[in-house]
Design a protein around this motif. Structure first.
Motif, short mmCIF file in Angstrom:
data_model
loop_
_atom_site.label_atom_id
_atom_site.label_comp_id
_atom_site.label_asym_id
_atom_site.label_seq_id
_atom_site.Cartn_x
_atom_site.Cartn_y
_atom_site.Cartn_z
N UNK A 73 0.83 -1.21 0.00
CA UNK A 73 0.00 0.00 0.00
C UNK A 73 0.86 1.26 0.00
N UNK A 74 1.95 1.24 0.78
CA UNK A 74 2.84 2.41 0.85
C UNK A 74 3.46 2.70 -0.51
N UNK A 75 3.86 1.65 -1.23
CA UNK A 75 4.46 1.86 -2.55
C UNK A 75 3.43 2.37 -3.54
N UNK A 76 2.23 1.81 -3.50
CA UNK A 76 1.18 2.25 -4.43
C UNK A 76 0.76 3.69 -4.14
N UNK A 143 17.63 -9.31 -10.71
CA UNK A 143 17.28 -10.40 -9.80
C UNK A 143 16.18 -11.27 -10.36
N UNK A 144 15.86 -12.32 -9.64
CA UNK A 144 14.69 -13.15 -9.97
C UNK A 144 13.48 -12.48 -9.34
N UNK A 145 12.79 -11.68 -10.14
CA UNK A 145 11.79 -10.77 -9.60
C UNK A 145 10.64 -11.49 -8.90
N UNK A 146 10.22 -12.63 -9.42
CA UNK A 146 9.02 -13.26 -8.86
C UNK A 146 9.33 -14.58 -8.15
N UNK A 147 10.60 -14.83 -7.84
CA UNK A 147 10.94 -16.05 -7.10
C UNK A 147 11.77 -15.75 -5.85
N UNK A 148 11.99 -14.47 -5.55
CA UNK A 148 12.65 -14.07 -4.31
C UNK A 148 11.67 -13.21 -3.51
N UNK A 149 11.51 -13.49 -2.22
CA UNK A 149 10.43 -12.89 -1.42
C UNK A 149 10.27 -11.39 -1.55
N UNK A 150 11.29 -10.61 -1.16
CA UNK A 150 11.12 -9.17 -1.16
C UNK A 150 11.05 -8.61 -2.58
N UNK A 151 11.81 -9.17 -3.49
CA UNK A 151 11.71 -8.72 -4.87
C UNK A 151 10.32 -9.01 -5.44
N UNK A 152 9.76 -10.15 -5.07
CA UNK A 152 8.42 -10.51 -5.55
C UNK A 152 7.39 -9.51 -5.04
N UNK A 153 7.49 -9.14 -3.77
CA UNK A 153 6.54 -8.17 -3.21
C UNK A 153 6.69 -6.82 -3.89
N UNK A 154 7.91 -6.38 -4.12
CA UNK A 154 8.15 -5.11 -4.80
C UNK A 154 7.66 -5.17 -6.24
N UNK A 155 7.83 -6.33 -6.88
CA UNK A 155 7.35 -6.49 -8.26
C UNK A 155 5.83 -6.32 -8.32
N UNK A 156 5.12 -6.92 -7.38
CA UNK A 156 3.66 -6.77 -7.33
C UNK A 156 3.29 -5.32 -7.07
N UNK A 157 4.02 -4.67 -6.15
CA UNK A 157 3.72 -3.27 -5.80
C UNK A 157 3.98 -2.34 -6.98
N UNK A 158 5.05 -2.58 -7.74
CA UNK A 158 5.34 -1.74 -8.90
C UNK A 158 4.24 -1.89 -9.96
N UNK A 160 1.09 -2.59 -9.24
CA UNK A 160 -0.03 -1.83 -8.70
C UNK A 160 0.16 -0.33 -8.86
N UNK A 161 1.38 0.14 -8.67
CA UNK A 161 1.69 1.56 -8.86
C UNK A 161 1.43 1.99 -10.29
#
Length: 291
Positions: A73-76, A143-158, A160-161
């Motif tokens: 939510x903060x990123x979006x 990085x592996x955008x959708x197979x590493x935890x924090x990168x995956x979350x940031x990928x989803x947030x980007x 959404x943004x």
């Protein structure tokens, strides 16, 4: 309603009232009741009191899901200042093709979220995705955008943004059209630069629109599910570390068949969103300008 109006006002109000009762009030009451029960494997429910809420408090996955949802939510929410800048640029007098630009920005918002998520899944691919290929061109190993935890979350947030910027721009563009041009003319005569006009006129008079966007973006952020589900996939090993509150509800209700616990998660989402909205309405008295 006055008695002289007779029954006709009630006739016109009745369909809306029934819709609210059936699709909003009754599900709310039923979910609240189910949160105090435990469902059996073949149906039925047993009253268990506050056991589901006790489990909720002691479940570490709940706290991780809250953190993930807050980060998303903060990123979006960053889409609001970005949209303020873009909307101001597109609102300049004499700009050619402004309507085309607004349409292009708005298109992602009206497209199917699942279809867009699948396209971005290809973009995020670590082997042949466009994002990592672009990074590789400037000497960066992506990085592996959708197979590493924090990168995956940031990928989803980007994602959404990117989706909300177009809608934010439309709302803010309407707000910009409501600002009198005389204010900018007077400021220009007083020697104010464009940056000073933006800071002292545009932003303060856009605060009602910014407040509206902050409320609905926060509510939408805590409803994160479809983008997460489509982009990462339920079988993705990083899902337990990147799941949102709504995904936790889905997993408990439809995968684990723990409907009582899922109802408790739904009540938690309702309470958190309600408190955040109340906080935003209290805080807006200090920074929103309605004059």
């Amino acid at each position: 309603m006055r008695k002289a109006d007779g029954k006709w006002p009630w006739v016109f109000v009745l369909p809306t009232f029934l819709g609210v009762l059936v699709f909003y009030l009754w599900p709310l009451v039923k979910t609240l009741y189910d949160s105090f029960t435990e469902s059996g494997p073949f149906g039925g429910a047993t009253w268990v009191g506050a056991a589901n809420y006790s489990q909720l408090i002691g479940d570490s996955e709940v706290y991780r899901a809250i953190l993930n949802t807050v980060v998303y939510t903060a990123i979006v929410l960053l889409g609001i200042p970005i949209a303020v800048l873009f909307a101001s640029l597109l609102n300049r007098p004499g700009l050619k093709g402004a309507m085309i630009y607004r349409t292009l920005f708005f298109l992602p918002y009206v497209a199917m979220p699942t279809a867009i998520s699948l396209v971005w899944r290809i973009i995020y691919n670590s082997d042949y995705g466009a994002l990592n290929q672009a990074l590789k061109a400037i000497g960066i190993d992506g990085p592996s955008w959708i197979t590493e935890p924090w990168f995956a979350l940031i990928a989803v947030a980007l994602l959404g943004l990117w989706l909300v910027i177009g809608f934010n721009m439309i709302v803010l563009s309407a707000g910009l059209k409501g600002i009198p041009a005389e204010l900018y003319e007077a400021a220009s005569l007083d020697g104010a630069s464009r940056t000073q006009q933006f800071r002292s006129i545009t932003v303060p008079l856009l605060t009602p629109s910014i407040f509206f966007l902050s409320v609905i973006t926060t509510i939408a952020g805590f409803q994160l599910f479809d983008q997460l589900f489509a982009l990462l996939g339920p079988a993705n090993p990083v899902m337990p570390k990147t799941q949102s509150l709504v995904f936790l509800f889905y997993d408990a209700a439809f995968v684990g068949n723990e409907r009582g616990y899922a109802a408790a998660v739904a009540v938690l989402i309702l309470v958190v969103v309600g408190l955040l909205t109340l906080f935003q309405f209290r805080l807006q008295r200090r920074w929103v300008n309605y004059d």
